[in-house]
Structures are given as C-alpha cells and as structure tokens.
Design an enzyme around this catalytic site. Sequence first.
Site, PDB file in Angstrom:
ATOM      1  N   THR A  14      -7.583  10.083  -2.155  1.00  0.00           N
ATOM      2  CA  THR A  14      -8.960  10.560  -2.115  1.00  0.00           C
ATOM      3  C   THR A  14      -9.843   9.733  -3.056  1.00  0.00           C
ATOM      4  OG1 THR A  14      -8.396  12.191  -3.797  1.00  0.00           O
ATOM      5  CG2 THR A  14      -8.364  12.937  -1.499  1.00  0.00           C
ATOM      6  N   LEU A  17     -10.780   3.495  -4.501  1.00  0.00           N
ATOM      7  CA  LEU A  17     -10.146   2.289  -3.976  1.00  0.00           C
ATOM      8  C   LEU A  17      -9.648   2.486  -2.546  1.00  0.00           C
ATOM      9  CD1 LEU A  17      -9.138  -0.620  -4.946  1.00  0.00           C
ATOM     10  CD2 LEU A  17      -6.900   0.475  -4.937  1.00  0.00           C
ATOM     11  N   ARG A  45      -4.129  15.059  -5.335  1.00  0.00           N
ATOM     12  CA  ARG A  45      -3.990  16.405  -5.854  1.00  0.00           C
ATOM     13  C   ARG A  45      -4.689  17.453  -4.983  1.00  0.00           C
ATOM     14  NH1 ARG A  45      -4.641  18.065 -11.777  1.00  0.00           N
ATOM     15  NH2 ARG A  45      -5.703  16.075 -11.955  1.00  0.00           N
ATOM     16  N   ASP A 178      -3.178  -8.230  -8.105  1.00  0.00           N
ATOM     17  CA  ASP A 178      -4.328  -8.832  -8.767  1.00  0.00           C
ATOM     18  C   ASP A 178      -5.202  -9.270  -7.601  1.00  0.00           C
ATOM     19  OD1 ASP A 178      -6.185 -10.800  -9.701  1.00  0.00           O
ATOM     20  OD2 ASP A 178      -5.033 -10.865 -11.567  1.00  0.00           O
ATOM     21  N   HIS A 179      -6.262  -8.533  -7.342  1.00  0.00           N
ATOM     22  CA  HIS A 179      -6.957  -8.761  -6.073  1.00  0.00           C
ATOM     23  C   HIS A 179      -7.609 -10.146  -6.005  1.00  0.00           C
ATOM     24  CE1 HIS A 179     -10.594  -7.546  -8.228  1.00  0.00           C
ATOM     25  NE2 HIS A 179     -11.314  -7.991  -7.219  1.00  0.00           N
ATOM     26  N   HIS A 241      -7.369 -11.534 -13.874  1.00  0.00           N
ATOM     27  CA  HIS A 241      -8.028 -12.448 -12.935  1.00  0.00           C
ATOM     28  C   HIS A 241      -8.287 -13.845 -13.509  1.00  0.00           C
ATOM     29  CE1 HIS A 241      -8.428  -8.634 -11.053  1.00  0.00           C
ATOM     30  NE2 HIS A 241      -9.555  -8.267 -11.614  1.00  0.00           N
TER      31      HIS A 241
HETATM   32  C1  BG6 Z   1     -11.838  -5.448 -11.312  1.00  0.00           C
HETATM   33  C2  BG6 Z   1     -12.442  -4.951 -12.591  1.00  0.00           C
HETATM   34  O1  BG6 Z   1     -10.491  -5.777 -11.518  1.00  0.00           O
HETATM   35  O2  BG6 Z   1     -12.541  -6.602 -10.864  1.00  0.00           O
HETATM   36  C3  BG6 Z   1     -13.919  -4.646 -12.402  1.00  0.00           C
HETATM   37  O3  BG6 Z   1     -11.767  -3.798 -13.039  1.00  0.00           O
HETATM   38  C4  BG6 Z   1     -14.630  -5.836 -11.800  1.00  0.00           C
HETATM   39  O4  BG6 Z   1     -14.511  -4.279 -13.634  1.00  0.00           O
HETATM   40  C5  BG6 Z   1     -13.901  -6.356 -10.572  1.00  0.00           C
HETATM   41  O5  BG6 Z   1     -15.929  -5.419 -11.457  1.00  0.00           O
HETATM   42  C6  BG6 Z   1     -14.519  -7.647 -10.084  1.00  0.00           C
HETATM   43  O6  BG6 Z   1     -13.981  -7.973  -8.828  1.00  0.00           O
HETATM   44  P1  BG6 Z   1     -14.787  -8.825  -7.759  1.00  0.00           P
HETATM   45  O7  BG6 Z   1     -13.840  -8.970  -6.621  1.00  0.00           O
HETATM   46  O8  BG6 Z   1     -16.022  -8.054  -7.430  1.00  0.00           O
HETATM   47  O9  BG6 Z   1     -15.120 -10.125  -8.440  1.00  0.00           O
END
Ligand code: BG6
Length: 490
Positions: A14, A17, A45, A178-179, A241
């Site tokens: 919920t 993300l 929850r 780690d996106h 990142h």
């Molecule tokens: C996240 C952080 O990992 O990355 C955020 O927790 C940040 O604070 C975000 O805003 C930035 O990601 P992007 O993809 O928008 O550059």
Amino acid sequence: TEKPTALIMIFGATGDLANRKLFPSLYNLFEKGKLDRFAVVGVARRALSNEEFQLKVKESVKENGETDPKADLDEFVSKFYYHSHDVTDSSSYLALGKLSEELDSHYGLNGNRIFYLAMAPEFFGTIAEHLKKDKLTDVSGFKRLVIEKPFGHDLESAKVLNKQIRTAFTEDEIYRIDHYLGKEMVQNIEVIRFANAMFEPLWNNRYISNIQVTSSETLGVEERGRYYEKSGALRDMVQNHMLQMVSLLAMEPPIKLTTDEIRSEKVRVFRALRPIKDGEVNEYFVRGQYDKGVMNEKEVPAYRQEEMVDPESNTETFVAGKLMIDNFRWAGVPFYIRTGKRMKAKSTKIVIQFKDIPMDLYYQPEKTVNPNLLVIHIQPEEGITLHLNAKKSGQGDATPVKLNYANKGIDGLNTPEAYEKLLYDSLRGDATNFTHWDEVALSWSFVDNISKVWENTKEPSFPNYASGSMGPDAADKLLEQDGFFWWPFN
Ligand code: BG6
C-alpha cells in the site's frame, strides 16, 4: 530466453513505491508479453479486500503508467491478491504461506517465489527471519529476496541486516536495489567505455584530467523529513547511487560481461577508494543545507522549516566531494561528485574532462582551446555529447564544436523504466545490476568516516545555499583549489 514464471510477494503493497513504480512496471512487463505465468500478493498491514486492492493497482497503473493501459488491464489485476499482515506474528506468515501455495498450484508457478521488500527498512530483518522460520522460503523452485534501500544506516547496521537476511537467503538469492543501476544511461557507461576503440585507450590518468558526476534535484525533502533527518544526502545518495556510478566509470574492463566478473571489478574500485581520515574531511568533502529561495517563481521554505525537520537541523541536503582512486589507472585523477536537493535543475550527468593538449597552437589572448569533454547525460536527457575543437567554415581558429547523440528512450524523470528493468532482471535471475554485499560494505565504510565527523561537528554556516542555486560556494572552491571548475552546461 524463457519467460519468467513466479509468485511475486510485495511487502509494503500500500506504499508509495509500490504504487508509483512497482505496479506500473509490472504492468509494462505484462503488456509487453515478457511474463509467463505469474500472480502477485500484496502484503501490508491495513485491511483490504482483494477487490479493493485490485482497484488500487488499476488506479496506480492509470496514473503512473507510461502508456494508456490497454483493455487487458482487467486481466492483469485479476492476478493480484491481498494479504493483511502483521510482520512480527508467525500466524500471519502461516496464512500468507497457505495463500501462496494455493496460488502456486492454481497458476502453475513452479514453486518460484520473489519476496520484494518495499517498506520501512526497520522490518527487513524481522521479515527475512520469519520467512525462513515460518517456512515461506521452503520452495520447490527459486526463491529471491529483492530489497530496497536503505541497506542499513552505516556499516555496523548493514552487517546486522545482512546477517539477518542471510539466515533465509544466500548471497546469490539477494537482489539489493539501487535504482540508478536500472537507468538506461547508467547501463550505457559500460557500453560507451568497452565498445569504443577511441575511449578505452584514453580512459586513464595519462589522458583524463578529472571526472565530474552531478546529480541535482529540484525537489526538497517533501514528506520524508523523519527518514531524511537521520540520513542526509551522504547516506541517501552518495553511499549508493553516486558511488555506484563512480565504480562503473572507474572499473577495469571485466573479462566477460557476467554478473560475477562485473561485480568483482566494481568491488576492486571500492577497495582502491582512498579512505578519508578524520582530519581530512574538510579537504575532500563539502556539505550544504538548503535555505529558502524562489523556484519556478514560487517561494519555497528552508530545509529547517520543512515538516518533521529539526529547526536547528545539522543534516546535509547537499554533498560535494573529491574521490581519489589509488590504483595504477587512476592515480592522481580526481573524481568529483555533487548531489543535492532544491538545486537549480533536475539533472544527472557525468563529465569526463580530458587533459589539455601538450601545446596550444591556437592560443590567442583570452582564448585558449577548450579541453575535450565527453558528457554522459543520464537524465532527464539521455545521450552523450563529445566536445571537440574544429575550424568552422570561414574562420581561421579553433572553435568548440559538439557531437551529439540522443538516446531515443523516453525515460523521463523517475519513470518506472528503471524499475521495470530491475524487476525483470530479478525475475530472470540476473543480479548484475544489483549491489553485492561487498560493494555495500565497502561503500558504507568509506561514507562512515565522513558522517562520523559531520555528526559530531555542527556546521555553523547552515543553511548555506539558496533553494534554486547550485549549492554552497565551498563546492566550487573544492575544484578551484585543483585548478578546475564544474562544467556548467546541461
Ligand atoms: C532516492 C533517494 O534513492 O533517489 C531520494 O532516496 C532521491 O531522496 C532519489 O530523490 C533520486 O532518484 P532519481 O531517479 O529521481 O534521480
């Protein structure tokens, strides 16, 4: 390759993300026909019926998705189930286990399970331990843990967390997100380096003078004050990142493009990172905190005025740093990094500045030949620009020219694309673009030295940069003292 089949459990279903990224990403995979048989259990929850949950998923796809959802959206959400959960209660896990088995046989999921933890990190360990103890990890197929950041708060807490999750999953089964590693142009760093004869031979301290990595944001802390106060930009952006991008820029060519080979080359970069000693932090690192300012013709408040933020907060919302990689390739080449909130633009880019030519034949007073630059645009534009010098038709002297390549992707800001790729990788069992424990541990130990000093010394100049600026002056001085400056263009 075979299409993946699995039961996907999303803890934190919920949450923000799941809503903004995970559901739309799964939908994209579904729509593109990349998934074979699958079902999703949303775990959180609050009490929700399957129907209510499916409705939420539908809305999430419509609001956050890339494209207009096609008619198959109903079929997509029909595979979503909801389980109201108490993370500390075994009976809750047993019920979840029972539901999982039913779905497994109903959909023919081959006993494959993905456990995706997209929720408050304080429960990561507890959940992993319960998954094991209450037998949800006893599966006949694969089991994988996908875990969001933050992976700990420092090295010590990361070790504790890692130990907990390792009771239920092997390192091979753990997918630490780690996106940034899912971003198209971050993945492109390797290709640009290792598929071009004209870059790799120059990619060292003989030809590169410095490298600059900037990731600036325009947003402030938003509603995340509680988390951010304890984190700050160093933990929030640099530990993960920024250092990940540096490792991709600096690593040696891997023997092969396999997960293990790539990760071990990245680990070697982290091992070569020069540790910052207590007394040296100010020499290498600068911290900032945003003041109020005007952005988009609107007044925005100072960090200290944000919700859930201490009015005397010592938390940094900006970091600039100079990293030295003490190995043969990089000895003497500074890697400058810079990231912050409430800056002038939302932009991530990497500038590779080549050394000056040995002698400037084209020198004129107040006009020197510009150094060659390779700019890698990570976001919002995606592409590369090569800055050269040439004679423009009709002129006699060297003039800067740019070669531009725009990557055709449509990866805008914070789109689900990175998540789509990473979800797909986790389903296929490709961990290359996830961080190995050794990377996490080494990057925490690097960052811990700095945060220890910052936590123990109040920064009297805070707030020291106006919202909408490029950070505090000290960040410019950091480069000036080495004879460089931040390249300003986008
Ligand atoms: C996240 C952080 O990992 O990355 C955020 O927790 C940040 O604070 C975000 O805003 C930035 O990601 P992007 O993809 O928008 O550059």
